[in-house]
Design a protein around this motif. Structure first.
Motif, PDB file in Angstrom:
ATOM      1  N   GLU A  78       0.827  -1.205   0.000  1.00 32.58           N
ATOM      2  CA  GLU A  78       0.000   0.000   0.000  1.00 32.58           C
ATOM      3  C   GLU A  78       0.867   1.264   0.000  1.00 32.58           C
ATOM      4  O   GLU A  78       0.558   2.255  -0.675  1.00 32.58           O
ATOM      5  N   GLU A  79       1.989   1.236   0.754  1.00 31.56           N
ATOM      6  CA  GLU A  79       2.907   2.378   0.763  1.00 31.56           C
ATOM      7  C   GLU A  79       3.491   2.609  -0.633  1.00 31.56           C
ATOM      8  O   GLU A  79       3.623   3.750  -1.089  1.00 31.56           O
ATOM      9  N   ILE A  80       3.850   1.531  -1.288  1.00 36.44           N
ATOM     10  CA  ILE A  80       4.428   1.618  -2.637  1.00 36.44           C
ATOM     11  C   ILE A  80       3.415   2.222  -3.613  1.00 36.44           C
ATOM     12  O   ILE A  80       3.731   3.122  -4.396  1.00 36.44           O
ATOM     13  N   ARG A  81       2.178   1.725  -3.546  1.00 32.40           N
ATOM     14  CA  ARG A  81       1.134   2.207  -4.456  1.00 32.40           C
ATOM     15  C   ARG A  81       0.836   3.695  -4.212  1.00 32.40           C
ATOM     16  O   ARG A  81       0.700   4.473  -5.167  1.00 32.40           O
ATOM     17  N   GLU A  82       0.783   4.100  -2.965  1.00 34.61           N
ATOM     18  CA  GLU A  82       0.465   5.488  -2.637  1.00 34.61           C
ATOM     19  C   GLU A  82       1.587   6.430  -3.070  1.00 34.61           C
ATOM     20  O   GLU A  82       1.325   7.518  -3.605  1.00 34.61           O
ATOM     21  N   ARG A  83       2.842   6.014  -2.862  1.00 35.01           N
ATOM     22  CA  ARG A  83       3.966   6.854  -3.298  1.00 35.01           C
ATOM     23  C   ARG A  83       3.976   6.991  -4.827  1.00 35.01           C
ATOM     24  O   ARG A  83       4.234   8.072  -5.356  1.00 35.01           O
ATOM     25  N   ALA A  84       3.696   5.891  -5.513  1.00 36.17           N
ATOM     26  CA  ALA A  84       3.655   5.939  -6.978  1.00 36.17           C
ATOM     27  C   ALA A  84       2.585   6.918  -7.456  1.00 36.17           C
ATOM     28  O   ALA A  84       2.803   7.705  -8.387  1.00 36.17           O
ATOM     29  N   ARG A  85       1.404   6.876  -6.820  1.00 34.15           N
ATOM     30  CA  ARG A  85       0.331   7.818  -7.175  1.00 34.15           C
ATOM     31  C   ARG A  85       0.792   9.273  -6.974  1.00 34.15           C
ATOM     32  O   ARG A  85       0.586  10.136  -7.832  1.00 34.15           O
ATOM     33  N   ASN A  86       1.406   9.537  -5.824  1.00 31.23           N
ATOM     34  CA  ASN A  86       1.854  10.892  -5.520  1.00 31.23           C
ATOM     35  C   ASN A  86       2.886  11.387  -6.520  1.00 31.23           C
ATOM     36  O   ASN A  86       2.863  12.557  -6.942  1.00 31.23           O
ATOM     37  N   LEU A  87       3.809  10.509  -6.922  1.00 34.92           N
ATOM     38  CA  LEU A  87       4.835  10.903  -7.885  1.00 34.92           C
ATOM     39  C   LEU A  87       4.225  11.212  -9.248  1.00 34.92           C
ATOM     40  O   LEU A  87       4.641  12.169  -9.925  1.00 34.92           O
ATOM     41  N   LEU A  88       3.250  10.433  -9.661  1.00 33.96           N
ATOM     42  CA  LEU A  88       2.585  10.695 -10.943  1.00 33.96           C
ATOM     43  C   LEU A  88       1.839  12.035 -10.908  1.00 33.96           C
ATOM     44  O   LEU A  88       1.820  12.773 -11.901  1.00 33.96           O
ATOM     45  N   PHE A  89       1.225  12.361  -9.770  1.00 31.86           N
ATOM     46  CA  PHE A  89       0.586  13.669  -9.633  1.00 31.86           C
ATOM     47  C   PHE A  89       1.640  14.785  -9.722  1.00 31.86           C
ATOM     48  O   PHE A  89       1.420  15.817 -10.358  1.00 31.86           O
ATOM     49  N   LEU A  90       2.788  14.564  -9.072  1.00 28.23           N
ATOM     50  CA  LEU A  90       3.852  15.564  -9.065  1.00 28.23           C
ATOM     51  C   LEU A  90       4.313  15.924 -10.468  1.00 28.23           C
ATOM     52  O   LEU A  90       4.601  17.081 -10.765  1.00 28.23           O
ATOM     53  N   VAL A  91       4.418  14.910 -11.343  1.00 29.70           N
ATOM     54  CA  VAL A  91       4.909  15.171 -12.701  1.00 29.70           C
ATOM     55  C   VAL A  91       3.784  15.498 -13.674  1.00 29.70           C
ATOM     56  O   VAL A  91       4.006  15.611 -14.880  1.00 29.70           O
ATOM     57  N   GLY A  92       2.560  15.653 -13.154  1.00 32.05           N
ATOM     58  CA  GLY A  92       1.475  16.173 -13.971  1.00 32.05           C
ATOM     59  C   GLY A  92       0.685  15.149 -14.756  1.00 32.05           C
ATOM     60  O   GLY A  92       0.062  15.497 -15.769  1.00 32.05           O
ATOM     61  N   LEU A  93       0.664  13.883 -14.314  1.00 27.05           N
ATOM     62  CA  LEU A  93      -0.140  12.868 -15.004  1.00 27.05           C
ATOM     63  C   LEU A  93      -1.446  12.664 -14.242  1.00 27.05           C
ATOM     64  O   LEU A  93      -1.447  12.221 -13.093  1.00 27.05           O
ATOM     65  N   ASN A  94      -2.547  12.989 -14.895  1.00 25.42           N
ATOM     66  CA  ASN A  94      -3.855  12.880 -14.245  1.00 25.42           C
ATOM     67  C   ASN A  94      -4.183  11.439 -13.867  1.00 25.42           C
ATOM     68  O   ASN A  94      -3.749  10.491 -14.520  1.00 25.42           O
ATOM     69  N   GLU A  95      -5.020  11.289 -12.830  1.00 25.03           N
ATOM     70  CA  GLU A  95      -5.318   9.958 -12.287  1.00 25.03           C
ATOM     71  C   GLU A  95      -5.993   9.051 -13.310  1.00 25.03           C
ATOM     72  O   GLU A  95      -5.832   7.839 -13.255  1.00 25.03           O
ATOM     73  N   ASP A  96      -6.740   9.637 -14.256  1.00 24.53           N
ATOM     74  CA  ASP A  96      -7.412   8.788 -15.245  1.00 24.53           C
ATOM     75  C   ASP A  96      -6.435   8.139 -16.220  1.00 24.53           C
ATOM     76  O   ASP A  96      -6.826   7.308 -17.033  1.00 24.53           O
ATOM     77  N   ARG A  97      -5.139   8.521 -16.147  1.00 27.50           N
ATOM     78  CA  ARG A  97      -4.109   7.898 -16.993  1.00 27.50           C
ATOM     79  C   ARG A  97      -3.254   6.884 -16.225  1.00 27.50           C
ATOM     80  O   ARG A  97      -2.464   6.173 -16.832  1.00 27.50           O
ATOM     81  N   HIS A  98      -3.404   6.809 -14.907  1.00 27.54           N
ATOM     82  CA  HIS A  98      -2.536   5.951 -14.095  1.00 27.54           C
ATOM     83  C   HIS A  98      -2.659   4.480 -14.465  1.00 27.54           C
ATOM     84  O   HIS A  98      -1.687   3.720 -14.352  1.00 27.54           O
ATOM     85  N   SER A  99      -3.838   4.051 -14.903  1.00 29.35           N
ATOM     86  CA  SER A  99      -4.048   2.636 -15.221  1.00 29.35           C
ATOM     87  C   SER A  99      -3.861   2.331 -16.701  1.00 29.35           C
ATOM     88  O   SER A  99      -4.130   1.222 -17.150  1.00 29.35           O
ATOM     89  N   HIS A 100      -3.368   3.301 -17.474  1.00 27.24           N
ATOM     90  CA  HIS A 100      -3.132   3.091 -18.905  1.00 27.24           C
ATOM     91  C   HIS A 100      -1.785   2.406 -19.137  1.00 27.24           C
ATOM     92  O   HIS A 100      -0.803   2.678 -18.440  1.00 27.24           O
TER      93      HIS A 100
END
Length: 524
Positions: free
Chosen positions: A397-419
């Motif tokens: 869960e820590e790994i998944r949450e950090r990955a989400r935060n990093l993707l937000f930081l670099v400007g990738l919207n959440e609807d692209r995370h599972s692409h």
């Protein structure tokens, strides 16, 4: 450039010629119309939702026009260019190029049309690896036929010289050329058959400033001579030179607002400690990388000396093929130096091997490659999670949450995370690659053209992030052709012919490597 080698039967030739015969085009301000689109659209379904990559585009282009199309990554720019090039089919609407109805061509008619009417410069070269630079440029002429071998060879040589390719590189295979040199070959190849329309997707993205300027001047000159030149770009400096400036957002095409020049980046003032108080993270003495080619010694990196510290944002600029990327690969342990000393965070990189080398890169280095290197069967989120999964100590869960935060930081919207990467634009893939490089909170970040495929807004966001990471104690080294990035660096270096030199007055002398080894020993 299309490389289909299917022969055309003589009986079919009349039908092909008839289909490709231009219709009567009206003149506009004395210029012949070359491209018209009405209601041009391209959509596809994703998870039950309709995605409009190009949405009801309408435009008219003429000869002697230099046109730029800008917009955020994923806005539909490259899709539009592929529609114009006949390399993708529109969902609806009409498109005529040089009077030819592109939407109603058969497969063979499409091949002939592209060979004769279009020159396409791809974002990622597409050179044939078993052909020399000269042979790659000759190929479109060979496919079209009608010219002597001597003429084709001489024209190919002339085009390579025009795009700034020295004659001693003409007989090199693509694998022996730098990224910028390969792009120049691709541009020369696009011009081979003297097309009436030139479509270019980020044609200067892998070129240094001097060569990029030369390429744009050439494309502008071709437009002045009667061609229609359409360039997809993130560079507002190129857009400033255009006759027609268009912008895309969410598939919609519209005129750009009046161009406003980008403001110079403000000078960053950071309170720093004295030189002796800040830890050295990277130091090199006499670092060299030589290799043999056809009996000659090529000095990719030649006896360089430097030291970088925490809280430093370092840029390395220089012409394509000057050795910048090779130096970056040596610093990361992905390539081995021929001679010299290199310490990264106190580790003698040249003595690493096997598991120790892998462990070093996973924990100490974050590398952003020029060409993404994402794993195609993993989603964006899973690509960022992967480096953390290779290092023990964090829960799933820590790994998944950090990955989400990093993707937000670099400007990738959440609807692209599972692409998957194949469903993302080039700029979006690069942002995922940058987030992945930050996954294990590395001490050193090495980035090879990290903004090369990003629009101006996201480029600025990534550089601000990298600068912030440097301020927080990391060493960030960026290889770039963009001198606007170099302007905001703490340390600016330049490479030419394997030699490293300082730019401006912010260069500090290399710290003696014996001193660094001694200090690291005391610390331990």
């Amino acid at each position: 450039m299309d490389t289909d080698l299917t022969p055309i039967d003589e009986q079919e030739n009349e039908e092909l010629e008839e289909a490709l015969t231009p219709l009567q085009s009206e003149a506009q301000d004395g210029r012949r119309i070359t491209i018209t689109a009405s209601g041009l659209s391209k959509s596809f379904m994703h998870k039950g939702e309709e995605i409009k990559a190009v949405d009801d585009a309408n435009f008219t282009f003429t000869e002697r026009q230099f046109i730029t199309i800008m917009g955020p990554s994923g806005s539909g720019k490259s899709t539009l260019l592929y529609l114009l090039g006949g390399m993708d089919q529109a969902t609806s609407g009409e498109l005529q190029i040089d009077g030819v109805d592109v939407g109603h061509l058969s497969e063979q008619q499409e091949h002939k049309f592209r060979r004769e009417k279009l020159g396409f410069v791809f974002q990622s070269f597409h050179l044939l690896s078993n052909m020399t630079a000269l042979e790659n440029v000759m190929l479109p002429m060979q496919l079209a036929g009608g010219q002597t071998p001597a003429y084709m060879r001489e024209r190919a040589r002339s085009l390579l010289r025009e795009v700034g390719m020295n004659e001693d590189r003409h007989n090199h295979l693509p694998g022996k050329l730098s990224g910028g040199q390969q792009q120049r070959v691709a541009i020369a190849r696009a011009l081979a058959n003297d097309p009436s329309v030139i479509l270019a997707d980020e044609p200067t993205g892998n070129l240094d400033a001097r060569t990029g300027t030369r390429i744009i001047e050439l494309l502008k000159k071709l437009a002045e001579q009667g061609k229609t030149v359409i360039v997809v770009t993130h560079d507002r400096g190129i857009a400033r030179l255009a006759d027609v400036r268009l912008e895309m957002e969410n598939g919609k095409l519209k005129p750009m607002p009046k161009y406003i020049g980008a403001q110079d980046a403000s000078t960053r003032t950071v309170a720093v400690k004295s030189w002796d108080e800040i830890p050295v993270t990277i130091v090199a003495e006499g670092l060299s990388k030589y290799f043999k080619y056809r009996g000659q010694t090529i000095k990719a990196v030649d006896k360089v000396n430097f030291s970088f510290k925490e809280q430093q944002f370092v840029t390395i600029t220089g012409p394509s093929g000057s050795g910048k990327s090779t130096l970056l690969y040596i610093m990361s342990g992905l390539d081995q130096a021929t001679s010299g000393d290199l310490l990264v965070d106190g580790v003698d990189v040249r003595r690493l091997a096997g598991r120790k080398e892998n462990h070093f890169r996973r924990e100490k280095i974050g590398f952003v490659f020029q060409s993404y290197h994402l794993i195609s069967n993993l989603t964006a989120l899973e690509n960022v999670m992967l480096p953390m999964q290779m290092v023990l100590g964090k829960s799933a869960e820590e790994i998944r949450e950090r990955a989400r935060n990093l993707l937000f930081l670099v400007g990738l919207n959440e609807d692209r995370h599972s692409h998957l990467p194949g469903k993302l634009s080039g700029g979006q893939q690069q942002r995922v690659a940058i987030a992945r490089a930050l996954a294990n909170d590395p001490r050193v970040i090495l980035a090879d053209e990290p903004t090369g495929n990003l629009d101006a807004y996201n480029s600025k966001r990534i550089i601000e992030l990298l600068k912030k990471l440097a301020e927080q104690g990391k060493t960030v080294v960026v290889v770039t052709h963009d001198r606007s990035i170099a302007r905001v660096a703490d340390v600016r270096l330049e490479m030419e012919d394997g030699r490293l030199t300082g730019m401006g007055n912010q260069i500090a002398p290399a710290r003696p490597i014996t001193t660094v080894r001694k200090k690291k020993g005391k610390k331990k």
